[in-house]
Design a protein around this motif. Structure first.
Motif, mmCIF file in Angstrom:
data_model
loop_
_atom_site.group_PDB
_atom_site.id
_atom_site.type_symbol
_atom_site.label_atom_id
_atom_site.label_comp_id
_atom_site.label_asym_id
_atom_site.label_seq_id
_atom_site.Cartn_x
_atom_site.Cartn_y
_atom_site.Cartn_z
ATOM 1 N N ALA A 194 0.846 -1.207 0.000
ATOM 2 C CA ALA A 194 0.000 0.000 0.000
ATOM 3 C C ALA A 194 0.877 1.252 0.000
ATOM 4 N N GLY A 195 1.975 1.179 0.752
ATOM 5 C CA GLY A 195 2.898 2.321 0.794
ATOM 6 C C GLY A 195 3.523 2.578 -0.564
ATOM 7 N N ALA A 196 3.909 1.501 -1.249
ATOM 8 C CA ALA A 196 4.526 1.645 -2.570
ATOM 9 C C ALA A 196 3.541 2.268 -3.561
ATOM 10 N N TYR A 197 2.304 1.768 -3.536
ATOM 11 C CA TYR A 197 1.282 2.302 -4.460
ATOM 12 C C TYR A 197 1.007 3.772 -4.151
ATOM 13 N N SER A 198 0.931 4.098 -2.857
ATOM 14 C CA SER A 198 0.641 5.479 -2.448
ATOM 15 C C SER A 198 1.784 6.416 -2.838
ATOM 16 N N LEU A 199 3.010 5.917 -2.740
ATOM 17 C CA LEU A 199 4.172 6.756 -3.076
ATOM 18 C C LEU A 199 4.099 7.181 -4.537
ATOM 19 N N VAL A 200 3.872 6.205 -5.416
ATOM 20 C CA VAL A 200 3.808 6.494 -6.856
ATOM 21 C C VAL A 200 2.610 7.391 -7.160
ATOM 22 N N LEU A 209 12.628 3.714 1.927
ATOM 23 C CA LEU A 209 11.459 3.297 2.721
ATOM 24 C C LEU A 209 11.308 1.787 2.730
ATOM 25 N N PHE A 210 11.727 1.142 1.649
ATOM 26 C CA PHE A 210 11.667 -0.326 1.613
ATOM 27 C C PHE A 210 12.602 -0.899 2.686
ATOM 28 N N MET A 211 13.823 -0.366 2.773
ATOM 29 C CA MET A 211 14.771 -0.859 3.802
ATOM 30 C C MET A 211 14.289 -0.525 5.200
ATOM 31 N N VAL A 267 6.855 -7.387 -2.429
ATOM 32 C CA VAL A 267 6.497 -5.997 -2.761
ATOM 33 C C VAL A 267 7.198 -5.551 -4.043
ATOM 34 N N PRO A 268 8.537 -5.639 -4.128
ATOM 35 C CA PRO A 268 9.169 -5.305 -5.416
ATOM 36 C C PRO A 268 8.756 -6.252 -6.537
ATOM 37 N N LEU A 269 8.412 -7.502 -6.197
ATOM 38 C CA LEU A 269 7.992 -8.441 -7.250
ATOM 39 C C LEU A 269 6.665 -7.999 -7.869
ATOM 40 N N GLY A 293 -0.416 7.072 -14.411
ATOM 41 C CA GLY A 293 0.246 7.641 -13.233
ATOM 42 C C GLY A 293 1.608 7.031 -13.023
ATOM 43 N N LEU A 294 1.692 5.723 -13.219
ATOM 44 C CA LEU A 294 2.981 5.042 -13.053
ATOM 45 C C LEU A 294 3.968 5.535 -14.093
ATOM 46 N N VAL A 295 3.527 5.608 -15.351
ATOM 47 C CA VAL A 295 4.412 6.021 -16.452
ATOM 48 C C VAL A 295 4.919 7.440 -16.205
ATOM 49 N N TYR A 297 15.755 -1.531 -11.203
ATOM 50 C CA TYR A 297 15.730 -1.042 -9.819
ATOM 51 C C TYR A 297 15.000 -2.023 -8.913
ATOM 52 N N VAL A 298 13.783 -2.417 -9.302
ATOM 53 C CA VAL A 298 13.019 -3.315 -8.420
ATOM 54 C C VAL A 298 13.625 -4.713 -8.393
ATOM 55 N N LEU A 299 14.302 -5.117 -9.484
ATOM 56 C CA LEU A 299 14.987 -6.421 -9.469
ATOM 57 C C LEU A 299 16.118 -6.407 -8.437
ATOM 58 N N ASP A 351 22.726 2.053 -14.690
ATOM 59 C CA ASP A 351 23.266 2.346 -13.338
ATOM 60 C C ASP A 351 22.576 1.526 -12.257
ATOM 61 N N ASN A 352 21.302 1.227 -12.482
ATOM 62 C CA ASN A 352 20.536 0.502 -11.456
ATOM 63 C C ASN A 352 20.921 -0.970 -11.372
ATOM 64 N N ILE A 353 21.805 -1.372 -12.287
ATOM 65 C CA ILE A 353 22.392 -2.718 -12.199
ATOM 66 C C ILE A 353 23.848 -2.583 -11.758
HETATM 67 C C1 LIG Z 1 11.806 5.665 -10.519
HETATM 68 C C2 LIG Z 1 12.488 4.423 -10.168
HETATM 69 C C3 LIG Z 1 13.534 3.966 -10.865
HETATM 70 C C4 LIG Z 1 14.088 4.713 -12.026
HETATM 71 O O1 LIG Z 1 15.459 4.750 -11.887
HETATM 72 P P1 LIG Z 1 16.301 5.677 -12.904
HETATM 73 O O2 LIG Z 1 15.953 5.245 -14.297
HETATM 74 O O3 LIG Z 1 15.888 7.065 -12.632
HETATM 75 O O4 LIG Z 1 17.714 5.405 -12.549
HETATM 76 C C5 LIG Z 1 11.957 3.628 -9.006
HETATM 77 C C6 LIG Z 1 10.720 2.792 -9.404
HETATM 78 C C7 LIG Z 1 9.974 2.446 -8.139
HETATM 79 C C8 LIG Z 1 8.837 1.426 -8.348
HETATM 80 C C9 LIG Z 1 7.860 1.848 -9.376
HETATM 81 C C10 LIG Z 1 8.117 1.238 -7.020
HETATM 82 C C11 LIG Z 1 9.019 0.425 -6.065
HETATM 83 C C12 LIG Z 1 8.410 0.366 -4.667
HETATM 84 C C13 LIG Z 1 9.269 -0.461 -3.725
HETATM 85 C C14 LIG Z 1 9.361 -1.877 -4.201
HETATM 86 C C15 LIG Z 1 8.715 -0.495 -2.321
HETATM 87 C C16 LIG Z 1 8.573 0.881 -1.708
HETATM 88 C C17 LIG Z 1 8.350 0.782 -0.218
HETATM 89 C C18 LIG Z 1 7.237 1.673 0.292
HETATM 90 C C19 LIG Z 1 7.340 3.079 -0.209
HETATM 91 C C20 LIG Z 1 7.152 1.614 1.807
#
Ligand SMILES: C/C(=C\COP(=O)(O)O)CCC[C@H](C)CCC[C@H](C)CCCC(C)C
Ligand SMILES: Nc1ccn([C@@H]2O[C@H](COP(=O)(O)OP(=O)(O)O)[C@@H](O)[C@H]2O)c(=O)n1
Length: 316
Positions: A91-97, A125-127, A146-148, A166-168, A187-189, A298-300
């Protein structure tokens, strides 16, 4: 008042009070001492004994719970805790985006800054959320759900099987869905890899994610704004960006290690730790500055090279 269960089996296991709610009236008055009987032979091996910490004279209450049933109750409790934690973090991840998409739509924040803040905050926030999961061996797999789920979300939208505008808008540079299949997906991987392989047991995962979200994320923001002095071997990167990569990668790593150490997960020699984290941060900064982004994102490269450097300096 705290209660502890003393298994009369050879290995003494203390279970949290919540494993079985016993009200005060069952165990008599309390005071701050308890003397645990040393003669366990007096207690039948098939019973769990309830001792009240805080009664001058306690009398063991025979509770008809076999160690197996107590173990099942503990496992059910862990399962409920991890399921709840997974739902909360999802829920936190969805709310953040959603939140950053709303800020971007209302022009309160630039799209690129929004993306970078999602980049920085997601990993952080994940850590920070990892300690709410249980101490069971399966907890790391619940956390990696969650990342999966977000990985699947990125793939489905990146391949245009669905359209989550919204995600895009909140995680891509140009607003093209295909972009979801590069930086964000890698990143999520890396979040999944760190959670499953290193979890709370090793500083390697925490340091690697701190370099990716804290270091690389801030390098972009600082580099775009103040990066007039380009690096001679990579004109796309700047000294300001790389210095901020080193500084913030270091600070976020030390901050997260401190957070985990006060929670009791790590016992660290801080003079050595600071030196080791500085080494990892330097290695990650050099790799991030190289002109290899076209080949390896870079994310790898940043988290993987941080894992290797952290493994070499901290051990497994
Ligand atoms: C924008 C993102 C990566 C782009 O990287 P770059 O191309 O700029 O180098 C991050 C994408 C995040 C993803 C859509 C959502 C991931 C949420 C995460 C698994 C859990 C979040 C924990 C919550 C907020 C408590
Ligand atoms: N060390 C760095 C890193 C990024 N930057 C700036 O940030 C922009 C994006 O960096 P990047 O390509 O590494 O972005 P991400 O792959 O991290 O999203 C670069 O084009 C530079 O303008 C920098 O100046 N120095």
């Amino acid at each position: 008042m705290s209660l502890s269960f003393l298994s009369s089996a050879p290995h003494v296991r203390f279970l949290p009070f919540s494993a079985l709610s016993i009200t005060r009236r069952h165990v008599g008055s309390a005071n701050p001492h308890v003397s645990i009987p040393t003669n366990r032979a007096a207690f039948p091996p098939s019973h769990i004994l309830l001792l009240c910490s805080g009664s001058t004279s306690f009398w063991p209450i025979r509770v008809s719970l076999t160690p197996q049933r107590v173990r099942v109750r503990a496992e059910v409790r862990y399962l409920l805790q991890d399921a709840g934690a997974t739902a909360a973090v999802l829920a936190g991840a969805y709310s953040l985006v959603l939140g950053f998409d709303s800020l971007t739509k209302r022009k309160l924040i630039q799209q690129n800054l929004s993306r970078k803040l999602v980049h920085i905050l997601s990993g952080l926030l994940f850590m920070i959320a990892w300690p709410i999961f249980s101490t069971s061996t399966e907890a790391r797999y619940f956390a990696s759900l969650v990342p999966l789920v977000n990985c699947l979300r990125l793939v489905v939208n990146g391949l245009s099987f669905a359209k989550d505008e919204g995600l895009v808008q909140s995680v891509t540079r140009e607003g093209n869905p295909e972009e979801l299949l590069r930086g964000p997906l890698f990143y999520v991987l890396m979040l999944i890899l760190s959670a499953v392989v290193f979890w709370r047991q090793s500083p390697i995962g925490v340091i690697s994610l701190s370099m990716m979200c804290g270091g690389d994320g801030v390098a972009d923001i600082i580099g775009r704004r103040f990066g007039s002095m380009k690096i001679f071997y990579n004109p796309k990167k700047s000294w300001a960006g790389s210095i901020s990569m080193f500084v913030f990668g270091f600070l976020v790593s030390v901050g997260m290690l401190y957070f985990y150490s006060i929670l009791g997960y790590f016992q660290l020699d801080w003079i050595e730790t600071v030196q080791r984290v500085a080494f990892v941060s330097l290695v990650a900064t050099v790799v991030e500055s190289l002109p290899i982004t076209e080949v390896v994102d870079d994310n790898i490269s940043v988290p993987l090279v941080s894992m290797v450097a952290a493994y070499l300096s901290f051990g497994d």
